[in-house]
Write a protein that holds these residues in place. Structure first.
Motif, PDB file in Angstrom:
ATOM      1  N   LEU A 100       0.832  -1.208   0.000  1.00 35.80           N
ATOM      2  CA  LEU A 100       0.000   0.000   0.000  1.00 35.80           C
ATOM      3  C   LEU A 100       0.867   1.258   0.000  1.00 35.80           C
ATOM      4  N   MET A 101       1.901   1.282   0.845  1.00 32.22           N
ATOM      5  CA  MET A 101       2.779   2.457   0.906  1.00 32.22           C
ATOM      6  C   MET A 101       3.538   2.653  -0.412  1.00 32.22           C
ATOM      7  N   ASP A 102       3.999   1.563  -1.026  1.00 26.12           N
ATOM      8  CA  ASP A 102       4.683   1.672  -2.320  1.00 26.12           C
ATOM      9  C   ASP A 102       3.735   2.207  -3.389  1.00 26.12           C
ATOM     10  N   SER A 103       2.488   1.737  -3.377  1.00 27.86           N
ATOM     11  CA  SER A 103       1.495   2.211  -4.346  1.00 27.86           C
ATOM     12  C   SER A 103       1.205   3.697  -4.160  1.00 27.86           C
ATOM     13  N   LEU A 104       1.034   4.108  -2.914  1.00 29.96           N
ATOM     14  CA  LEU A 104       0.777   5.526  -2.636  1.00 29.96           C
ATOM     15  C   LEU A 104       1.969   6.393  -3.024  1.00 29.96           C
ATOM     16  N   ARG A 105       3.184   5.907  -2.774  1.00 29.76           N
ATOM     17  CA  ARG A 105       4.389   6.657  -3.141  1.00 29.76           C
ATOM     18  C   ARG A 105       4.493   6.796  -4.663  1.00 29.76           C
ATOM     19  N   ASP A 106       4.248   5.701  -5.391  1.00 33.91           N
ATOM     20  CA  ASP A 106       4.297   5.758  -6.856  1.00 33.91           C
ATOM     21  C   ASP A 106       3.222   6.680  -7.413  1.00 33.91           C
ATOM     22  N   THR A 107       2.040   6.622  -6.811  1.00 35.05           N
ATOM     23  CA  THR A 107       0.949   7.500  -7.256  1.00 35.05           C
ATOM     24  C   THR A 107       1.300   8.959  -7.039  1.00 35.05           C
ATOM     25  N   ALA A 108       1.860   9.265  -5.871  1.00 40.48           N
ATOM     26  CA  ALA A 108       2.253  10.652  -5.587  1.00 40.48           C
ATOM     27  C   ALA A 108       3.340  11.120  -6.552  1.00 40.48           C
ATOM     28  N   ALA A 109       4.303  10.263  -6.851  1.00 45.07           N
ATOM     29  CA  ALA A 109       5.384  10.637  -7.774  1.00 45.07           C
ATOM     30  C   ALA A 109       4.830  10.880  -9.177  1.00 45.07           C
ATOM     31  N   ASN A 110       3.941  10.011  -9.632  1.00 44.95           N
ATOM     32  CA  ASN A 110       3.348  10.191 -10.969  1.00 44.95           C
ATOM     33  C   ASN A 110       2.485  11.443 -11.035  1.00 44.95           C
ATOM     34  N   THR A 111       1.722  11.692  -9.990  1.00 41.99           N
ATOM     35  CA  THR A 111       0.882  12.888  -9.962  1.00 41.99           C
ATOM     36  C   THR A 111       1.730  14.147  -9.975  1.00 41.99           C
ATOM     37  N   ALA A 112       2.800  14.152  -9.193  1.00 43.04           N
ATOM     38  CA  ALA A 112       3.695  15.309  -9.169  1.00 43.04           C
ATOM     39  C   ALA A 112       4.324  15.533 -10.541  1.00 43.04           C
ATOM     40  N   MET A 113       4.716  14.453 -11.219  1.00 40.21           N
ATOM     41  CA  MET A 113       5.309  14.584 -12.543  1.00 40.21           C
ATOM     42  C   MET A 113       4.298  15.162 -13.541  1.00 40.21           C
ATOM     43  N   ILE A 114       3.072  14.698 -13.468  1.00 37.33           N
ATOM     44  CA  ILE A 114       2.039  15.206 -14.375  1.00 37.33           C
ATOM     45  C   ILE A 114       1.812  16.695 -14.139  1.00 37.33           C
ATOM     46  N   TYR A 115       1.739  17.089 -12.875  1.00 30.50           N
ATOM     47  CA  TYR A 115       1.530  18.515 -12.583  1.00 30.50           C
ATOM     48  C   TYR A 115       2.729  19.356 -12.990  1.00 30.50           C
ATOM     49  N   LEU A 116       3.943  18.841 -12.828  1.00 32.20           N
ATOM     50  CA  LEU A 116       5.115  19.577 -13.300  1.00 32.20           C
ATOM     51  C   LEU A 116       5.053  19.789 -14.807  1.00 32.20           C
ATOM     52  N   ILE A 117       4.642  18.759 -15.529  1.00 38.55           N
ATOM     53  CA  ILE A 117       4.506  18.885 -16.984  1.00 38.55           C
ATOM     54  C   ILE A 117       3.428  19.918 -17.327  1.00 38.55           C
ATOM     55  N   LEU A 118       2.295  19.855 -16.624  1.00 39.16           N
ATOM     56  CA  LEU A 118       1.222  20.812 -16.885  1.00 39.16           C
ATOM     57  C   LEU A 118       1.659  22.245 -16.591  1.00 39.16           C
ATOM     58  N   PHE A 119       2.315  22.446 -15.444  1.00 41.78           N
ATOM     59  CA  PHE A 119       2.781  23.792 -15.103  1.00 41.78           C
ATOM     60  C   PHE A 119       3.813  24.282 -16.105  1.00 41.78           C
ATOM     61  N   GLY A 120       4.758  23.423 -16.453  1.00 40.44           N
ATOM     62  CA  GLY A 120       5.784  23.798 -17.421  1.00 40.44           C
ATOM     63  C   GLY A 120       5.198  24.123 -18.776  1.00 40.44           C
ATOM     64  N   ALA A 121       4.237  23.313 -19.222  1.00 36.09           N
ATOM     65  CA  ALA A 121       3.607  23.566 -20.520  1.00 36.09           C
ATOM     66  C   ALA A 121       2.794  24.858 -20.488  1.00 36.09           C
ATOM     67  N   THR A 122       2.153  25.143 -19.366  1.00 37.80           N
ATOM     68  CA  THR A 122       1.385  26.384 -19.254  1.00 37.80           C
ATOM     69  C   THR A 122       2.304  27.602 -19.322  1.00 37.80           C
ATOM     70  N   ILE A 123       3.405  27.545 -18.597  1.00 37.75           N
ATOM     71  CA  ILE A 123       4.364  28.659 -18.624  1.00 37.75           C
ATOM     72  C   ILE A 123       4.976  28.797 -20.019  1.00 37.75           C
TER      73      ILE A 123
END
Length: 181
Positions: A100-123
């Protein structure tokens, strides 16, 4: 609209799978040690493996059947699949605290990466628009008298190249300021 887009993706997806199968077949025929043949299983062993994989088959059938049957949307199907995969793990006793902890960690990392891409693309999109580069590209294409078919061909080549570097969403977000005009 989303379901229509999902259904429209079936033919390109099937083509992609077929091309990958052909590529794998050709590669393994020319280089047999890349994929050595495994031990041949008898019919009984295959049926046991099929019985043990019933959860994945039910999950796949539920998600795809629900979308094509109009029972739920693509987003609802994703939620359905996630909840039932979680329940399968719980009822099979495979959900440990570490998993469960590994799944939550992977989910958080993927979500952060997606948001970084979105923020970068917006800028990036803001700065590209501020320079009026898309408008200048459109004007340049009109001055050169490029046909729409040639412009589409150039975009296809560009996306093929970008698709080998970026994931699909990143490539679309980065190129949107240029392609939209």
């Amino acid at each position: 609209f989303v379901i229509t887009m999902f259904v429209a993706a079936v033919i390109p997806s099937v083509n992609a799978v077929l091309f990958q199968l052909v590529a794998i077949t050709l590669h393994t025929r020319m280089n047999p040690e890349a994929a050595p043949a495994g031990e041949r299983r008898d019919f009984r062993a295959r049926m046991i493996a099929l019985r043990d994989g019933w959860g994945a088959i039910v999950l796949l059938g539920g998600v795809i059947g629900g979308i094509y049957g109009g029972i739920f949307t693509v987003n609802e199907a994703a939620a359905f699949g996630t909840v039932f995969a979680f329940l399968f793990m719980v009822f099979r006793g495979r959900l440990t605290k570490q998993v469960l902890m590994d799944s939550l960690r992977d989910t958080a990392a993927n979500t952060a990466m997606i948001y970084l891409i979105l923020f970068g693309a917006t800028i990036f999109g803001y700065f590209v628009s501020a320079t009026r580069m898309p408008d200048e590209l459109v004007n340049l294409m009109q001055v050169w008298g490029l046909s729409p078919a040639l412009v589409i061909a150039v975009l296809i080549v560009m996306y093929l190249i970008l698709g080998s570097i970026f994931d699909t969403m990143s490539a679309l977000l980065i190129t949107l300021p240029f392609t939209f005009p």
